[in-house]
Write an enzyme that holds these catalytic residues in place. Sequence first.
Site, mmCIF file in Angstrom:
data_model
loop_
_atom_site.group_PDB
_atom_site.id
_atom_site.type_symbol
_atom_site.label_atom_id
_atom_site.label_comp_id
_atom_site.label_asym_id
_atom_site.label_seq_id
_atom_site.Cartn_x
_atom_site.Cartn_y
_atom_site.Cartn_z
ATOM 1 N N GLY A 1 12.116 -21.823 -0.588
ATOM 2 C CA GLY A 1 13.012 -22.600 0.249
ATOM 3 C C GLY A 1 12.468 -23.987 0.524
ATOM 4 O O GLY A 1 11.901 -24.658 -0.338
ATOM 5 N N SER A 2 12.607 -24.404 1.771
ATOM 6 C CA SER A 2 12.273 -25.791 2.121
ATOM 7 C C SER A 2 10.787 -26.106 2.055
ATOM 8 O O SER A 2 10.410 -27.277 2.089
ATOM 9 C CB SER A 2 12.798 -26.098 3.530
ATOM 10 O OG SER A 2 14.207 -26.043 3.557
ATOM 11 N N THR A 3 9.943 -25.082 1.990
ATOM 12 C CA THR A 3 8.508 -25.374 1.879
ATOM 13 C C THR A 3 8.196 -26.097 0.580
ATOM 14 O O THR A 3 7.143 -26.720 0.442
ATOM 15 C CB THR A 3 7.663 -24.086 1.935
ATOM 16 O OG1 THR A 3 8.033 -23.226 0.866
ATOM 17 C CG2 THR A 3 7.816 -23.383 3.263
ATOM 18 N N LEU A 4 9.112 -26.045 -0.404
ATOM 19 C CA LEU A 4 8.860 -26.714 -1.675
ATOM 20 C C LEU A 4 9.231 -28.199 -1.636
ATOM 21 O O LEU A 4 8.834 -28.965 -2.502
ATOM 22 C CB LEU A 4 9.620 -26.006 -2.800
ATOM 23 C CG LEU A 4 9.162 -26.338 -4.228
ATOM 24 C CD1 LEU A 4 7.788 -25.738 -4.489
ATOM 25 C CD2 LEU A 4 10.161 -25.834 -5.259
#
Length: 635
Positions: A442-445
């Site tokens: 998800g947004s951690t990338l």
Amino acid sequence: MERKRRQPYKRNKKRIHIAAAVLSVTAAFAAVCGIVYFMRGSGRETPEELLVRYMEQIGQHNYEEMYRMTDPAHSAYTDKEAFIKRNSAIYEGIEIENVRVEVLENDRNNSREQDSVAYQMSFDTLAGNLRFENEMQFTDTEDGYKIIWHDGLIFPELASEDKVRIESSPAERGKILDRNERMLAGPGTASSVGLVPGRLEDRENALHQLSRLLDMDPETIRNCLDAAWVTEDSFVPLKTVPKVSELDLMALDPKEDVLAEKARQDVLLAIPGVMISDVEVRTYPFGAAAGHLTGYVRNVTAEDLEEHAGEGYNENSVIGKSGLEALFEKELKGQDGCSIYIEREDGSKKSVLANLPVQNGQDVRLTIDTQLQEALYQQFQEDPGCSVAMDPCSGEVLALVSTPSFNSNEFILGLSDARWNALNEDERKPLLNRFQQIWCPGSTLKPVIASIGLKTGAVDWQEDFGNEGLSWQKDATWGDYYITTLHAYEPVTMENALIYSDNIYFAKAALGIGADVLERELNIMGFGEQIPFEIVMPPSQYSNTEHIESEIQLADSGYGQGQILVNPLHMAGLYTAFCNEGTEIGWFAVFTAEKDAEDSLLIVSMVENVKEIGGSGYVVSKDRNALDAYWGSGQ
């Protein structure tokens, strides 16, 4: 210095040397016994040849054939069954293997009816290799040479009234310790509930009560009581249960499970014939908080013994089955000690034949901080998720938590079928180790995509990508597929896109970078490779195939969706969850920004299905509480 060997009595004066390098009679003989020899050209078996053939039978446990080679009239045993019992008990008791014999000399005695052969014998045992010199005597009969058998042929010092004893010294299994020497796994005490058959007053009623109180099948209890070794005065262990200590009971607010266990044991002790005694067991002080991390040990099975043959396991051994217990099994196990000795008739020790010193297992010290491990577990224990804590400067892993979890102590005490089924059928999957899986990042990338864009020059951090609203598609070729985001803002620059976690911005960034460049840069970052870490983690991926196959997949990859999956330690420990059937995951990453901070810390936590319980804010509050508890403890 080489031993001088006298010539054998045969006329040709040819020296007989029997060892592993000489010709083999048969492949099976050599494989089973390790003894090889050759037959002479004459039709009559010589004493030397009879000796070697006798040794072959020892390795094959062929005691009847051994007896047929003896002359009962001149031997210590005239009864075949007594001969077989004596030899089998000793040779099989010490687990003899790899028998070898070397003839040293052969002198004919003055009497025409008797000859002797000196030899050196060696073989492997439970206590290591045993080697000695001995002498075998023969009678010359009409049927050829026969052995004059006595107990000294087993061991030179062994007399008929002596016994051969085996004394074992079990190795202590090494402890698993955290960075501050707190024990995660090691020796502990439990209570063994058992029966003394002679004290039972109403067997069937007692069995019924025990079956209910111990959650055991009545037939299992009957089988224990009817075992061949059981006497009226034997203590027959039935089940291991938690030990209730006086300190636990004296606490200002005793735990409910402690009070319940005390009540159960009081009822058990009221049954005539029941006894409860202390027993040493492997214990896990942090229980479910470290269940997936430590794993557990179990008693070896027949399959384990076969798979690990020759590694020092026996039917009383335990072996690591999961987690760190399995990972560090060789270091933790140690080597049992064993001594083989001759005991006189009066019980005194006559001589030690072989001795293998005990080697206790090694302690394994981790970088884990159990206080942080427990603080995170207490916050998330009811949530399907996981947390990873690291020192962002050194890369040391401080906590690995998977929730919900299981208590490793349950496996030591013995799980009932009902409890095992409950763990397996629980829809929250407490046996699934979530920190050892790969998940949709998800947004951690997004920060990773930003760094790739800046590195390759594909993205200008100051460029305004334009406000597209809350949904966007590149063009009509995408059909009815749109990328959505949660916030509209201006200007749409990299800094704001990270602040608002803008899916559309990073989809555009990925398209600008291009599939080939993105794949190349992710490969450089370790995607598709095994991370060098003791606990095996599956490699991260950016596609289910070798490449990113479409424009939509590339755009989705930009904000951590598509087919991107990341393991929990990859990319500096950033970790979140895999989207399953449209469920929503919540993630939160917190770290110490100052590089020179005294206690640097990075935590990544994820919880599945947070849509109805506050989204990512739910995870933020849990991590805040865990940090308050951890730092409030003096860390």
